[in-house]
Design an enzyme around this catalytic site. Structure first.
Site, PDB file in Angstrom:
ATOM      1  NE  ARG A   1      -3.649   2.046   2.829  1.00 60.82           N
ATOM      2  CZ  ARG A   1      -4.900   2.108   2.402  1.00 60.82           C
ATOM      3  NH1 ARG A   1      -5.410   1.124   1.693  1.00 60.82           N
ATOM      4  NH2 ARG A   1      -5.662   3.151   2.693  1.00 60.82           N
TER       5      ARG A   1
ATOM      6  CG  HIS B   1      -8.218   1.019  -3.410  1.00 57.70           C
ATOM      7  ND1 HIS B   1      -7.637  -0.164  -3.008  1.00 57.70           N
ATOM      8  CD2 HIS B   1      -8.795   1.553  -2.294  1.00 57.70           C
ATOM      9  CE1 HIS B   1      -7.828  -0.321  -1.718  1.00 57.70           C
ATOM     10  NE2 HIS B   1      -8.524   0.709  -1.254  1.00 57.70           N
TER      11      HIS B   1
ATOM     12  CD  GLN C   1     -13.159  -0.393  -1.402  1.00 57.33           C
ATOM     13  OE1 GLN C   1     -12.423  -0.395  -0.432  1.00 57.33           O
ATOM     14  NE2 GLN C   1     -14.438  -0.755  -1.324  1.00 57.33           N
TER      15      GLN C   1
ATOM     16  CG  ASP D   1     -12.710   7.938  -1.961  1.00 59.21           C
ATOM     17  OD1 ASP D   1     -12.881   7.762  -0.736  1.00 59.21           O
ATOM     18  OD2 ASP D   1     -11.642   7.665  -2.530  1.00 59.21           O
TER      19      ASP D   1
ATOM     20  CB  CYS E   1     -13.668   2.849  -0.786  1.00 59.55           C
ATOM     21  SG  CYS E   1     -12.733   4.394  -0.711  1.00 59.55           S
TER      22      CYS E   1
ATOM     23  NE  ARG F   1     -10.329  -3.991   0.192  1.00 59.76           N
ATOM     24  CZ  ARG F   1      -9.565  -2.998   0.654  1.00 59.76           C
ATOM     25  NH1 ARG F   1     -10.115  -1.842   1.021  1.00 59.76           N
ATOM     26  NH2 ARG F   1      -8.258  -3.132   0.746  1.00 59.76           N
TER      27      ARG F   1
END
Length: 301
Positions: free
Chosen positions: A101, A128, A131, A219, A260, A288
């Protein structure tokens, strides 16, 4: 034999992505919890803090019989001048897979290029993908196949929006992106979508984007690491794109709301929407775990 990396959705054929989702659903439904990854070790590298990514990968790996070692930026020599390439070579001698990450895509690409074990994209500033696999899984749990459906994005054309573009092409749904002119997704990404037959529509009017859609997504206005990029100006640009009850009313009556997380109630979304009956954000977070167990298994099989 080359390692099986999971870096971005655009690098996969639709059939492989579909198999990963099917396996994730099977794992969630209580399929026999075979310890497929017994004896395997996953290294998780974090340049950015994390709740969902860290916990879901750690729990998933352990549920599959494996184990993890967790490294923040201050735990490695990368922050002190060692190259990502050298770190990749060393970690490959210790572990069976690496989840990263990070900030720039170059870090991820260097890790994948020089590692001799699978590398998984846990998030970069550009995308991402884990996700989005969870998001597609969540949508299909509630509304059936996503192919042919319509999804609207309202907000910053950021890394999550980019992965929604990839997903629209690979899973065959229409994506409407409503973003300020100053915060649009990269032109090269939109060109890729067009060249690959994606139905991706760009607008600067959130009401127009959301009209009659099956799902509304947003987001945070400030991603981690962006706090110094002119917070006041970004808030001013994005305020008209807030997902509130009025905007949701323009979508289908049974439209889903996705985010998310982490969310900032009163900024990109109102509390009434994220805590309301159309919101599936907690299902997204849970999924996830399931889809990443599928990805881990695929990478390490």
């Amino acid at each position: 034999m080359a390692s099986r990396h999971f870096l971005d959705l655009d690098q996969f054929d639709a059939g492989t992505l579909r198999k990963l989702l099917d396996q994730g659903r099977a794992l969630k439904s209580g399929a026999p919890p075979a310890k497929k990854l017994a004896g395997k070790m996953l290294a998780m590298l974090f340049d950015k803090p994390s709740t969902r990514t860290r916990v879901s990968f750690e729990v998933g790996m352990k549920q599959l019989g494996g184990d993890v070692v967790i490294l923040s930026q201050r735990d490695t020599q990368i922050g002190r001048g060692e190259t990502v390439a050298d770190t990749a070579r060393v970690l490959s001698r210790y572990v069976d897979a690496i989840m990263m990450r990070t900030t720039t895509r170059k870090n991820l690409e260097d890790m994948a290029r020089y590692a001799t074990v699978p590398v998984i994209n846990g998030l970069t500033d550009d995308s991402h993908p884990c996700q989005l696999m969870a998001d597609v899984m969540t949508f299909e749990e509630r509304r059936g196949p996503i192919a042919g459906k319509v999804v609207a994005w309202s907000g910053d054309g950021n890394n999550v929006a980019a992965s929604w573009v990839h997903a629209a092409v690979k899973f065959g749904f229409e994506l409407r992106l409503a973003c300020p002119r100053e915060l649009m997704p990269p032109p090269a990404l939109l060109d890729w979508a067009r060249k690959n037959g994606g139905k991706v529509i760009v607008t600067h009017d959130p009401q127009q984007a959301v009209a009659g859609v099956d799902c509304v997504v947003t987001d945070a206005w400030l991603s981690m690491g962006d706090e110094k990029k002119g917070e006041t100006n970004r808030h001013n640009l994005l305020a008209p794109f807030r997902v509130d009850e009025r905007l949701m009313a323009a979508a289908k009556k049974d439209a889903l709301f996705m985010h998310c997380l982490p969310a900032h109630r009163g900024e990109e979304v109102t509390g009434g929407v994220i805590d309301g009956p159309q919101s599936v954000v907690w299902d997204e977070a849970e999924n996830r775990l399931h889809v990443q167990k599928s990805i881990l298994t695929w990478c390490l099989e």
